[in-house]
Design a protein around this motif. Sequence first.
Motif, mmCIF file in Angstrom:
data_model
loop_
_atom_site.group_PDB
_atom_site.id
_atom_site.type_symbol
_atom_site.label_atom_id
_atom_site.label_comp_id
_atom_site.label_asym_id
_atom_site.label_seq_id
_atom_site.Cartn_x
_atom_site.Cartn_y
_atom_site.Cartn_z
ATOM 1 N N PHE A 1 0.827 -1.200 0.000
ATOM 2 C CA PHE A 1 0.000 0.000 0.000
ATOM 3 C C PHE A 1 0.868 1.260 0.000
ATOM 4 C CE2 PHE A 1 -3.390 -2.795 0.509
ATOM 5 C CZ PHE A 1 -4.604 -2.127 0.584
ATOM 6 N N ALA A 2 1.945 1.262 0.790
ATOM 7 C CA ALA A 2 2.812 2.438 0.847
ATOM 8 C C ALA A 2 3.489 2.693 -0.495
ATOM 9 C CB ALA A 2 3.858 2.259 1.943
ATOM 10 N N LEU A 3 3.988 1.628 -1.132
ATOM 11 C CA LEU A 3 4.634 1.796 -2.432
ATOM 12 C C LEU A 3 3.626 2.234 -3.491
ATOM 13 C CD1 LEU A 3 7.047 -1.279 -2.400
ATOM 14 C CD2 LEU A 3 7.611 1.126 -2.018
ATOM 15 N N ALA A 4 2.384 1.767 -3.356
ATOM 16 C CA ALA A 4 1.343 2.240 -4.273
ATOM 17 C C ALA A 4 1.108 3.736 -4.092
ATOM 18 C CB ALA A 4 0.046 1.464 -4.036
ATOM 19 N N GLY A 5 1.142 4.201 -2.850
ATOM 20 C CA GLY A 5 1.004 5.627 -2.588
ATOM 21 C C GLY A 5 2.109 6.433 -3.231
ATOM 22 N N HIS A 6 3.337 5.930 -3.127
ATOM 23 C CA HIS A 6 4.460 6.627 -3.765
ATOM 24 C C HIS A 6 4.343 6.583 -5.294
ATOM 25 C CE1 HIS A 6 7.076 7.914 -0.537
ATOM 26 N NE2 HIS A 6 6.922 6.754 0.079
ATOM 27 N N ALA A 7 3.982 5.416 -5.825
ATOM 28 C CA ALA A 7 3.900 5.273 -7.281
ATOM 29 C C ALA A 7 2.853 6.220 -7.876
ATOM 30 C CB ALA A 7 3.569 3.824 -7.640
ATOM 31 N N LEU A 8 1.680 6.286 -7.253
ATOM 32 C CA LEU A 8 0.634 7.174 -7.760
ATOM 33 C C LEU A 8 1.039 8.641 -7.634
ATOM 34 C CD1 LEU A 8 -2.585 5.382 -6.532
ATOM 35 C CD2 LEU A 8 -1.908 5.799 -8.892
ATOM 36 N N SER A 9 1.747 8.977 -6.560
ATOM 37 C CA SER A 9 2.215 10.355 -6.399
ATOM 38 C C SER A 9 3.220 10.727 -7.484
ATOM 39 C CB SER A 9 2.849 10.536 -5.012
ATOM 40 O OG SER A 9 1.903 10.305 -3.986
ATOM 41 N N ILE A 10 4.099 9.789 -7.831
ATOM 42 C CA ILE A 10 5.086 10.043 -8.891
ATOM 43 C C ILE A 10 4.392 10.201 -10.241
ATOM 44 C CG2 ILE A 10 6.999 9.002 -10.169
ATOM 45 C CD1 ILE A 10 7.869 7.686 -7.512
ATOM 46 N N VAL A 11 3.432 9.314 -10.517
ATOM 47 C CA VAL A 11 2.688 9.415 -11.776
ATOM 48 C C VAL A 11 1.934 10.744 -11.847
ATOM 49 C CG1 VAL A 11 0.760 8.453 -13.084
ATOM 50 C CG2 VAL A 11 2.474 6.932 -12.092
ATOM 51 N N GLY A 12 1.315 11.137 -10.745
ATOM 52 C CA GLY A 12 0.583 12.398 -10.723
ATOM 53 C C GLY A 12 1.475 13.587 -11.007
ATOM 54 N N ARG A 13 2.682 13.570 -10.438
ATOM 55 C CA ARG A 13 3.613 14.683 -10.702
ATOM 56 C C ARG A 13 4.095 14.668 -12.152
ATOM 57 N NH1 ARG A 13 8.045 13.867 -8.679
ATOM 58 N NH2 ARG A 13 7.799 12.098 -7.260
ATOM 59 N N HIS A 14 4.373 13.473 -12.644
ATOM 60 C CA HIS A 14 4.907 13.360 -14.010
ATOM 61 C C HIS A 14 3.917 13.880 -15.038
ATOM 62 C CE1 HIS A 14 7.238 11.733 -17.337
ATOM 63 N NE2 HIS A 14 6.127 11.172 -17.806
ATOM 64 N N TYR A 15 2.648 13.574 -14.831
ATOM 65 C CA TYR A 15 1.621 13.997 -15.792
ATOM 66 C C TYR A 15 0.905 15.280 -15.362
ATOM 67 C CZ TYR A 15 2.236 9.552 -18.168
ATOM 68 O OH TYR A 15 2.768 8.504 -18.872
ATOM 69 N N ARG A 16 1.462 15.934 -14.339
ATOM 70 C CA ARG A 16 0.952 17.219 -13.862
ATOM 71 C C ARG A 16 -0.518 17.153 -13.448
ATOM 72 N NH1 ARG A 16 4.448 21.257 -14.744
ATOM 73 N NH2 ARG A 16 6.184 20.879 -16.189
ATOM 74 N N TRP A 17 -0.894 16.072 -12.750
ATOM 75 C CA TRP A 17 -2.237 16.005 -12.199
ATOM 76 C C TRP A 17 -2.359 17.001 -11.052
ATOM 77 C CZ3 TRP A 17 -2.909 9.998 -11.375
ATOM 78 C CH2 TRP A 17 -2.955 9.381 -12.626
ATOM 79 N N PRO A 18 -3.512 17.621 -10.905
ATOM 80 C CA PRO A 18 -3.728 18.432 -9.696
ATOM 81 C C PRO A 18 -3.633 17.546 -8.453
ATOM 82 C CG PRO A 18 -5.401 18.883 -11.355
ATOM 83 C CD PRO A 18 -4.643 17.689 -11.831
ATOM 84 N N LEU A 19 -3.258 18.158 -7.354
ATOM 85 C CA LEU A 19 -3.102 17.403 -6.111
ATOM 86 C C LEU A 19 -4.400 16.701 -5.710
ATOM 87 C CD1 LEU A 19 -0.881 16.890 -3.969
ATOM 88 C CD2 LEU A 19 -1.903 18.728 -2.626
ATOM 89 N N LEU A 20 -5.518 17.384 -5.900
ATOM 90 C CA LEU A 20 -6.798 16.797 -5.530
ATOM 91 C C LEU A 20 -7.099 15.557 -6.355
ATOM 92 C CD1 LEU A 20 -9.342 17.004 -3.816
ATOM 93 C CD2 LEU A 20 -10.332 18.491 -5.568
#
Length: 734
Positions: free
Chosen positions: A36-55
């Motif tokens: 679960f923790a690594l999934a949290g990191h992975a999704l955060s990295i993907v969100g930053r890479h594709y410039r997803w809003p934080l929400l």
Amino acid sequence: MVITRELTVIAMTVTAIASYGRVFEDWSFLGPALAFALAGHALSIVGRHYRWPLLLTAAVLAIVVALATGLIWFSETLSGGVIPSAETLRSLDSVLRDSWSTFGDISAPARVDEGFVISLAVVGAVIAFLADWAAFRLSSPLEAIAPSAVLWFVPSLFSEQHQAALSIAYLTSVLTYGLVQRWLRREASAHWLGASTDSSRRTVLASGLGCVAVAALAALMIAPAIPGGTEATASVGWRDVGDSRNGGTIISNSPLVDIRSQLVDLADTEVFTVATTQPDYWRLTSVDKYEDGAWRPDGKYAPQTGPLAAGIEVSGDIEVLTQTVSIEALKSIWVPAAYAPTEIIESDVAMLYDSDSGSLIVGQEGTQAGMTYTLRSSVPVRGKATIESASQTVPDEIADRYLELPDDFSDRVEQTAIDVTAGAETAQDKAYLLMNFFLDEFDYDINVDRGHDIDRIETFLEVKLGYCEQFASAYAAMARSIGLPTRVAVGYTTGEWDEATEVYRVSGKNAHAWPEVFLGDVGWVRFDPTPTRGSPGETDFTGVAPGRGGGQPLSPGETTRTTTAPTTTPAQPATTQRPRPEALAAGAGGKAGRSGPQAAFEVLKWTGVAAVLFGAVVALLAGWVRIKRRRYLDAARTSAVTAAWRRATSSLRLRGTCQSATETPLEFARRIETGRGEVAELAELITLDRYGDRTPAESETRARTLSDSITARALDDVRSATRLRWWLDPRSVR
């Protein structure tokens, strides 16, 4: 270096989660929690890479966590095999409530409970998201460390298990992250000011690695002194467990909390064998402090060999029973023995003894497979006449300790006890009537929620279904409320006799709890109210035949309700009030403060709640700032390149580098950089944007990239409060 930075942030989360190896008795929790923790990191990295809003990133993570939780732990309740349903939520609620009900009873190392693992996994995912947000979106090293630090600190409150290794691992990950941050700042400064040298890089690396090594050595040396070290106090409310001769406090689960797990999970697992001449209950210990809705042990243990010191002297005949016990799969600091043990004949390990509870322990390491010991016990021989003639006088030290109940004890439970024993004149008559009340009107059922707090006892009295934990707890609490000194004993029923090897084979299904009532000069007497159970050798005065144990159904035609009515049944009811000892131990009469693992798991729970709320607030702020930014840009009719230049120069102002009103972008860039750098390249783009005919789309993309890089490095050297104010300024948001 961004990848290196990401890896160091992930390492902090991983080592913080691994620190819960101090809490649990094995490492089966680690896989789900890390996933679960690594999934949290992975999704955060993907969100930053594709410039997803934080929400948006937070929402996607919440959905992934919800789906994964359902698939892993509650797959049979999912709608269409994927979507969580109302039944999924009910199952999750039941599991979490089940785990929460045990918090007051356990201490490290605890059994890996499903509810604990789910909670840790979800909190781990949230912590990973917050750490990534602080490290990369806020560019704040201190805030990036804080989430994992909180997660790491919780188990350090109450356990010394694996203390040095796990402390070194986490502190090393934190210092490595700090070293990477320092390296990046030095690289940025050298690039802007033209002062980079190989020697400076080597200095940073050497000093950083030196700090990591020194910190690791310090953690190894001082780990026993941090919270949870060998000076930690017991969390189960014992009185001075252990002493200076055995190295301090012994910490273990209250044995009462493990009963259901053994009845269900270890039902057919042989936990120990007993070679002896007659059957008995194999008793571990007794729990006698009832506070915060839980029974806890309260004893003082001292090293002991040979003859054991006797507790309160009682009258009556005894039978000497010698037992040789061989441990197979029992994991406990208490060792099973017929009550009351009087002599240690032979043992593989040193034992400590508490005369008040008549129990023996083997130290923090607990019993191990292959351990063998031989004890001698003095088993009381009591007939009906002996019990009926028992004195009504109770020593003050017994009354003060074994009549104790919380001030807010349930009036409903007390009134039920008064009604059940109405008219009984003697203590033994009350004990009989209370036992028969349960045997005659209640049924044994393991498929109920565990726990024995006041609410659970009230529910038990209403539904009249439960297993030995509820029967013994309800009996003991009700008995105390009507003036009967009572405690709850925990151990095992006889087990199955093996004629080939001439031993009793005791399995998890034989785990049991029963009340013991103090009757004047006769002493402690078992009054077992659980159907399908019955104490060997006590059928004469209880009227209950020895049970099979494990709650197994009886053969057709047999009954679980063979009871003997009390000899005295007066016609007129009498009003009984609960006695209140004049002098109670400090804090024992009311709700005591939470301590040890109960406090630690409570911190874990509220850490998760706080993390979710904090994340929601941050997401709302991000959305608000984004809206303000759009309005700001629309009002100014600025291009993407102009917005990137303004954001970069606003971040540079935080470092004291300001563009004067008379400077062009190119002049400003030449002043702060030597040669061609990122600021100079961005200055060229803004100049072309202002004075050229048309700005290509790739120039806008490049401008945003340059602005992000300049801003991230500019923020590394400013204070957290300054950085946060800048982040909330709409003009600074991408």
